[in-house]
Each structure stands twice: as C-alpha cells, then as structure tokens.
Design a protein around this motif. Structure first.
Motif, short mmCIF file in Angstrom:
data_model
loop_
_atom_site.label_atom_id
_atom_site.label_comp_id
_atom_site.label_asym_id
_atom_site.label_seq_id
_atom_site.Cartn_x
_atom_site.Cartn_y
_atom_site.Cartn_z
N ASN A 57 1.04 -1.28 0.27
CA ASN A 57 -0.43 0.13 0.11
C ASN A 57 0.92 0.91 0.21
OD1 ASN A 57 0.15 0.51 3.00
ND2 ASN A 57 -0.17 -1.27 3.30
N VAL A 136 4.20 16.53 -1.07
CA VAL A 136 3.10 15.69 -1.46
C VAL A 136 2.50 16.16 -2.54
CG1 VAL A 136 0.98 14.77 -0.68
CG2 VAL A 136 2.27 14.74 1.26
N ALA A 164 0.99 9.51 -3.55
CA ALA A 164 -0.43 8.75 -3.56
C ALA A 164 -1.61 9.02 -4.50
CB ALA A 164 -0.09 8.95 -1.98
N GLN A 165 -1.50 10.32 -4.83
CA GLN A 165 -1.89 11.65 -5.51
C GLN A 165 -1.57 11.88 -6.79
OE1 GLN A 165 -4.45 14.51 -2.69
NE2 GLN A 165 -3.99 12.76 -1.16
N LYS A 191 -7.38 6.28 -6.52
CA LYS A 191 -6.28 7.26 -6.13
C LYS A 191 -6.28 7.22 -7.44
CE LYS A 191 -4.68 7.28 -1.74
NZ LYS A 191 -4.29 8.54 -0.94
N TYR A 319 -9.01 18.74 2.97
CA TYR A 319 -8.84 17.78 4.37
C TYR A 319 -9.43 18.47 5.53
CZ TYR A 319 -6.99 14.40 1.82
OH TYR A 319 -5.77 13.54 0.95
C1 LIG Z 1 -3.65 7.40 -0.41
C2 LIG Z 1 -2.73 8.40 0.46
C3 LIG Z 1 -1.19 8.21 1.17
C4 LIG Z 1 -1.89 6.69 1.92
O1 LIG Z 1 -1.92 5.28 0.61
P1 LIG Z 1 -2.43 4.08 1.34
O2 LIG Z 1 -2.32 2.97 -0.02
O3 LIG Z 1 -3.90 4.35 1.31
O4 LIG Z 1 -1.55 3.32 1.95
C5 LIG Z 1 -0.52 8.51 1.53
N1 LIG Z 1 -0.51 9.50 1.45
C6 LIG Z 1 -1.21 10.62 0.78
C7 LIG Z 1 -1.19 11.93 0.37
C8 LIG Z 1 -2.07 10.16 0.39
O5 LIG Z 1 -3.36 10.56 -0.43
#
Ligand SMILES: *Cc1c(COP(=O)(O)O)cnc(C)c1O
Length: 378
Positions: A57, A136, A164-165, A191, A319
């Motif tokens: 993940n 990020v 992640a995004q 995502k 958020y």
């Molecule tokens: C979703 C997300 C994560 C974590 O990813 P998972 O696969 O849900 O563990 C980490 N950082 C950001 C910015 C996210 O949006």
C-alpha cells in the motif's frame, strides 16, 4: 451519482479485467507472479525511473523509503500540514519528529518559503537533525520541485515524493513519481491509478536503495526469502492486483488521464466566476485525484455541501483538519506552530465529483446546482 465511479470503469474494462483475473486464478500464482515484475517494468517506464518496487500500500511505500534511509529518533522530517494522515504518520511511526510546514493557497502544495523557515528553525534549535522533506503531490498536481530541490540541496536533505495522489501528473515532460530521491504512490481504489484492494509502489534511480527496498519488503531477505539479513516486513503487491493494474494502466494512458483533464477544464470554465477553482501552475499537468474548489467561508462551504447532498450530489472535504491538529500528535513540539494557510483551506475547501467516466449530464447537474446555491446566497 458517485463521487468516483469505479463500477462504470469496470463495466468498460470488464472483458480484459475478467480475463486477467481469470488467468491468475487458473495459474494459482497469487504471490510474486510474473505480472508483478511486468507491471513494475511498465510503471518504471511510464514514470521514467530506473527502478520500481511494488508493495502492499502507499503507506508502506513511505515507510519502506524511510527505512532505507534509516530515519528514526532524533531526525526531523518536514511534512505539509495539509495532506492525508499517512504522510506525517509514517515518519512519526519510525520515531522521527514530523515538522509541519504550511502550503500555498493556489496549488494546495508545500510552500517552499514555509519549508525553508522550518528548516532554519530546526537547525537553530539544534535538537533534531533535519533529514527528509516529504513533498506531497496533492490532489494530482506535482509539488514545486524546482524550489523544493534547491532547499534540499542547500541544507543537505533528501526528498521523499509522496505521489499517492499524483500518479500521472507532470512538470513539463517529466512525470510525477520521478521527482523524489525516492518517490512513492498508492493504488488504493480511489487514487488516479487504483487497483481492487490495497497496493503501492516505490520509485528510485538509486540501485543500492532499490536493492534495499526489495529486501525490506520481503522480511529483510538476503540471497533468498529464507536468508534473512535484516529486519524487514511483509509488504508485497499480490498478483491479482498487478494483473488488474496492467489493464488499468493501459486505459489510464490511452484515455483516462486526458478525459479527466477535459472534465476538470470544463468545471473551471463554468465555475471560475463563482468560486475559486483550483490553479494548475504554468507548465504543470494534474492527474486530478480531486477537483477542489474554495468557498468564501466555512458556513458557505458547509451549506453548499448539505445542499448538494439534498440534490443527490456527493462532495467531500479534503481535509477538514490540519495534520498538526490531529489528536495523535497532541503534545508534540511539531504542533506548536501557526500555519494559517492550511487552517484557512480546511474551512473553505470542497471536492466535487470527478473521474474519467463522469458524463456531461452529470457534470452539468453539479455545475447547475453549485451555481444556483451560490447565486441564491450572494
Ligand atoms: C492515500 C494516500 C496515502 C496512503 O496510501 P494507502 O495506499 O492508502 O496506504 C499516502 N499519502 C497520501 C497523500 C495519500 O493520499
């Protein structure tokens, strides 16, 4: 209407996905099937990174990167205050101190000015060693890596890109998940590129770090799984998810990313005069994990969300709370900071439905209802 319609995507890709899943079930190679290595090569090619190591993940992906760099007690890790919890949770879990940094109102991403201030403050205090910047790519747009890299070089810090995004985003021709010394992404279903469960990936150009990542994600393996040379974890992407992702990556490249950009542009054109629409910086390209508008104030935002809900239109607040205000961090030094942009964004932001399969009729309804709510309350 769905906020992110994954069933519609499945209906479109069904023959290919069913076949890919079926072939894993038939072969029975549930862990470490050839699809995993194939996918890693495809992802590395797409991103333009030398190595891709998949894992369980996106949170594990961040953790594994921090393990490779041996981040722990006494280390400072700089994290934007406006992001999903995992970005700050992972350094804290390793025993390091997350140092929260403000973001920029137009891009929602890490503010280089606030970052440099925080680095200087931590150095002056002399209690922690500044080590890593977690940058990020929020809502799909890459962070400002030109400036962040300058600060990293100036103070000898490593960049961990939390993509992640951000998968699919770009600055110029360079793709997201290639900007960090190590970069990570998540394949959580919602995502930009999602699988049918949990999944993640780590990217780097560094051969030594890539080898360490491969070891850490399989119990600290040495020459094989039963030769254990370090304490690691069990964090693998399973074959079923890899098979699904191979199909979805193709659709993502062929049309999904352009579709979602077309839809975002249509929102911006229609809503720009009424609410503050998201800014994509000159030369940047977003993969639109979220399309987030800013209302005038909290009451208007909450009112709009309730109104949309009444009309059957889902929306989300990403958020609602700065990370520094999460009770998990209460009492720590990192929360004794004033980060006004993040606090303001948390009160005014609202994410609208967006995904590559949103129809024009659905989008028209979102636009009409949002405009009519804002007009009535002018
Ligand atoms: C979703 C997300 C994560 C974590 O990813 P998972 O696969 O849900 O563990 C980490 N950082 C950001 C910015 C996210 O949006």
């Amino acid at each position: 209407m769905q906020f992110r319609d994954l069933q519609r995507q499945y209906q479109k890709l069904k023959p290919d996905i069913d076949q890919a899943v079926g072939s894993v079930l038939t072969a029975g190679n549930f862990i470490s099937g050839s699809q995993v290595t194939e996918l890693e090569n495809q992802l590395a090619d797409y991103v333009g990174a030398r190595h891709c190591v998949t894992c369980a993940n996106g949170t594990d992906a961040l953790t594994l990167a921090l393990m490779v760099w041996d981040i722990g007690p006494g280390d400072a890790v700089f994290v934007p205050d406006f992001t999903f919890f995992a970005s700050g949770e992972t350094p804290a879990y390793e025993g390091a101190a997350p140092i929260f940094v403000d973001v920029e109102e137009d891009s929602f991403n890490l503010s280089p000015a606030s970052l440099e201030e925080a680095v200087i403050r931590v150095r002056k205090e002399g209690k922690l060693t500044p080590r890593v910047i977690v940058a990020v790519d929020l809502f799909g747009q890459p962070a400002d890596y030109l400036h962040i890299r300058r600060i990293a070089d100036k103070y000898g810090l490593l960049i961990l890109e939390d993509g992640a995004q951000g998968f699919g985003g770009r600055i110029g021709e360079r793709k997201a998940c290639s900007f960090g010394d190590i970069s990570t992404t998540s394949f959580f279903p919602a995502k930009p590129l999602g699988c049918y469960g949990d999944g993640g990936a780590i990217f780097t150009d560094n051969d030594e770090w890539a080898a360490l990542l491969r070891s850490y994600c399989v119990h600290g393996k040495g020459s094989d799984k039963y030769d254990n040379v370090r304490i690691g974890r069990n964090s693998r992407l399973d074959t079923l998810q890899a098979a699904v992702l191979q199909i979805k990556l193709k659709a993502f490249q062929e049309y999904e990313l352009t579709e979602v950009n077309r839809i975002a542009a249509r929102y911006t054109e229609s809503l720009g005069g009424t609410v503050k629409t998201p800014t994509v910086r000159e030369g940047f390209y977003s993969s639109w994990a979220q399309y987030s508008v800013l209302l005038k104030e909290e009451a208007q935002r909450d009112g709009l969300q309730a109104y949309l809900k009444e009309k059957g239109i889902p929306s989300m607040v990403y958020y609602p709370k700065p990370m520094s205000r999460q009770s998990a961090f209460s009492g720590r030094d990192c929360v004794k900071v004033d980060l006004p942009v993040t606090a303001d964004l948390c009160r005014r932001v609202l994410a609208l439905p967006i995904h590559p399969y949103l129809t024009s009729e659905e989008q028209d309804r979102v636009i009409e209802e949002l405009l009519s709510y804002c007009r009535i309350r002018e």
